[in-house]
Design a protein around this motif. Structure first.
Motif, PDB file in Angstrom:
ATOM      1  N   SER A 129       0.833  -1.029   0.208  1.00 23.34           N
ATOM      2  CA  SER A 129      -0.012  -0.024  -0.045  1.00 23.34           C
ATOM      3  C   SER A 129       0.715   1.263   0.089  1.00 23.34           C
ATOM      4  O   SER A 129       2.052   1.342   0.736  1.00 23.34           O
ATOM      5  CB  SER A 129      -0.914  -0.106   1.176  1.00 23.34           C
ATOM      6  OG  SER A 129      -0.142  -0.171   2.203  1.00 23.34           O
TER       7      SER A 129
ATOM      8  N   GLY B 116      -3.455   1.715   4.834  1.00 26.26           N
ATOM      9  CA  GLY B 116      -4.364   0.549   3.845  1.00 26.26           C
ATOM     10  C   GLY B 116      -3.455  -0.782   3.836  1.00 26.26           C
ATOM     11  O   GLY B 116      -2.319  -0.597   4.747  1.00 26.26           O
ATOM     12  N   CYS B 117      -4.049  -1.957   3.768  1.00 21.43           N
ATOM     13  CA  CYS B 117      -3.083  -3.063   3.395  1.00 21.43           C
ATOM     14  C   CYS B 117      -3.634  -3.892   2.500  1.00 21.43           C
ATOM     15  O   CYS B 117      -4.855  -4.254   1.955  1.00 21.43           O
ATOM     16  CB  CYS B 117      -3.637  -3.859   4.872  1.00 21.43           C
ATOM     17  SG  CYS B 117      -2.790  -5.309   5.213  1.00 21.43           S
ATOM     18  N   THR B 118      -2.505  -4.186   1.622  1.00 18.65           N
ATOM     19  CA  THR B 118      -2.912  -5.225   0.583  1.00 18.65           C
ATOM     20  C   THR B 118      -2.289  -6.504   0.913  1.00 18.65           C
ATOM     21  O   THR B 118      -1.804  -6.667   1.939  1.00 18.65           O
ATOM     22  CB  THR B 118      -1.818  -4.686  -0.769  1.00 18.65           C
ATOM     23  OG1 THR B 118      -0.704  -4.806  -0.374  1.00 18.65           O
ATOM     24  CG2 THR B 118      -2.021  -3.259  -1.045  1.00 18.65           C
TER      25      THR B 118
END
Length: 370
Positions: free
Chosen positions: A44, A48-50
């Motif tokens: 990210s 946020g978080c991928t």
């Protein structure tokens, strides 16, 4: 580093989960072309978080689980606590030394004035040592309190303590409290070379990272209990995982999920997902006995640190193989796929090459221990 056979019983699901994490780490760290990457395979940008952002915390979580199994096995063999702590301290320094030596070798630059001091392996090393000491010297209740204090304390530091030279608390890359501490104590020349103003594995972020290790230790302690049926263990692991994710999403409203800062909400979010993932693996593999698909991941999982270290060397020298002023990727892969697919195929090829190396280790029963 020494090569030895692993004699103590292993939790197969943990090896599989760790192996899948290592394989994913290699995949996202070694694309064929950094300019063309599928979005889920990138970190990210900031908050946020991928899926890629899950790799490092999942590994730290498993360090915590592994500590429980390793320490209990060594206690059973009669090893005293002082020796275990000294061994953990030695391992911490060896892992840090490996990181720094790797930088020097790969860049062939012996100017240590610009050597990056923080990093993935140094953070793993510090979390491993601190969590080992906590496991050996404190009760589960004390460790639970340390976990809460670490997460809440980090939140208060990052959101309420004014940053010198800035004047207010903030969560921006270059002006947050952690970045200031790193520039002050480590100096800019020893930070992440893409920035030199902050570091994603900085000193202050190690505090919540210890929380990730403690999360794993809590789950490992639960898995080791002999007074609970496996179905009960799995049910509660799913429950704890979901609760942690829900709490993280609530905390995200005012302390965003952020890997680079390793925010407290990030600890809960990734720890919850890791717990759910390990519960699923434990149920399928160790309880239901579905082991047919596990072999490729076990090859990576039983030699995780070796795979991580070699993942820095093998892709580097692979890309140095050139003819007609092009490397292997540009000759054999790039012309035959779209840019993003070619990049993905290139990454998969690196995973397979590293897997073959680890497979040779595995069939020869060579397990690298630090």
């Amino acid at each position: 580093m020494t090569a030895a056979l692993t004699k103590s019983p292993r939790l197969l699901s943990l090896d599989v989960f760790r192996g899948a994490t290592i394989a994913t780490m290699i995949l996202v760290n070694d694309p064929g072309d950094w300019g063309h990457i599928y979005a889920p395979l990138e970190h990210s940008v900031w908050n946020g978080c991928t899926p890629t952002d899950l790799v490092f915390p999942f590994f730290l979580f498993m360090v915590g689980v592994s500590i429980v199994y390793a320490m209990e096995s060594r206690k059973a063999s009669g090893e005293n606590q002082s020796r275990m702590i000294w061994t953990a301290l030695r391992r911490m320094f060896v892992m840090m030394l490996i990181t720094w030596c790797t930088q020097v070798i790969l860049r062939w630059n012996f100017d240590l004035s610009k050597l990056r001091l923080p990093g993935v392996l140094p953070r793993i090393a510090m979390v491993y040592f601190i969590c080992t000491v906590l496991y050996l010297k404190t009760s589960q209740k004390t460790r639970d309190w340390v976990f809460v204090i670490a997460l809440v304390g980090y939140y208060l530091l990052m959101t309420f303590v004014p940053v010198p030279g800035v004047g207010y608390a903030n969560l921006e890359p270059e002006t947050n409290l952690g970045a200031w501490i790193d520039r002050t104590l480590l100096t800019p020349d020893h930070l992440w070379r893409s920035s030199r103003t902050w570091d994603p594995e900085g000193l202050l972020g190690t505090l919540p990272a210890i929380g990730t290790g403690l999360f794993g230790m809590r789950v490992g302690t639960w898995l080791k209990r002999k007074d609970r049926d496996d179905t009960v263990k799995v049910s509660w692991m799913f429950t704890y995982g979901v609760i942690a994710v829900v709490l993280a999403l609530f905390w995200d409203l005012f302390f965003p999920i952020n890997k680079a800062l390793w925010t407290s909400s990030f600890v809960l979010y990734t720890g919850g997902l890791a717990t759910i993932g390990l519960a699923l693996c434990f149920w399928l593999i160790d309880v239901q006995g579905r082991k047919r698909f596990t072999y490729p991941f076990v090859v990576f999982g039983t030699n995780a640190i070796a795979a991580y270290v070699l993942s820095g060397f093998i892709p580097h020298y692979y890309n140095l193989i050139r003819w007609d002023d092009k490397n292997i990727y540009q000759h054999l892969i790039e012309p035959h796929f779209s840019p993003v697919n070619a990049s993905l195929v290139g990454a998969i090829l690196i995973v397979l090459i590293l897997w073959l190396v680890m497979w040779v280790f595995y069939i020869r029963k060579i397990f690298i221990k630090i």
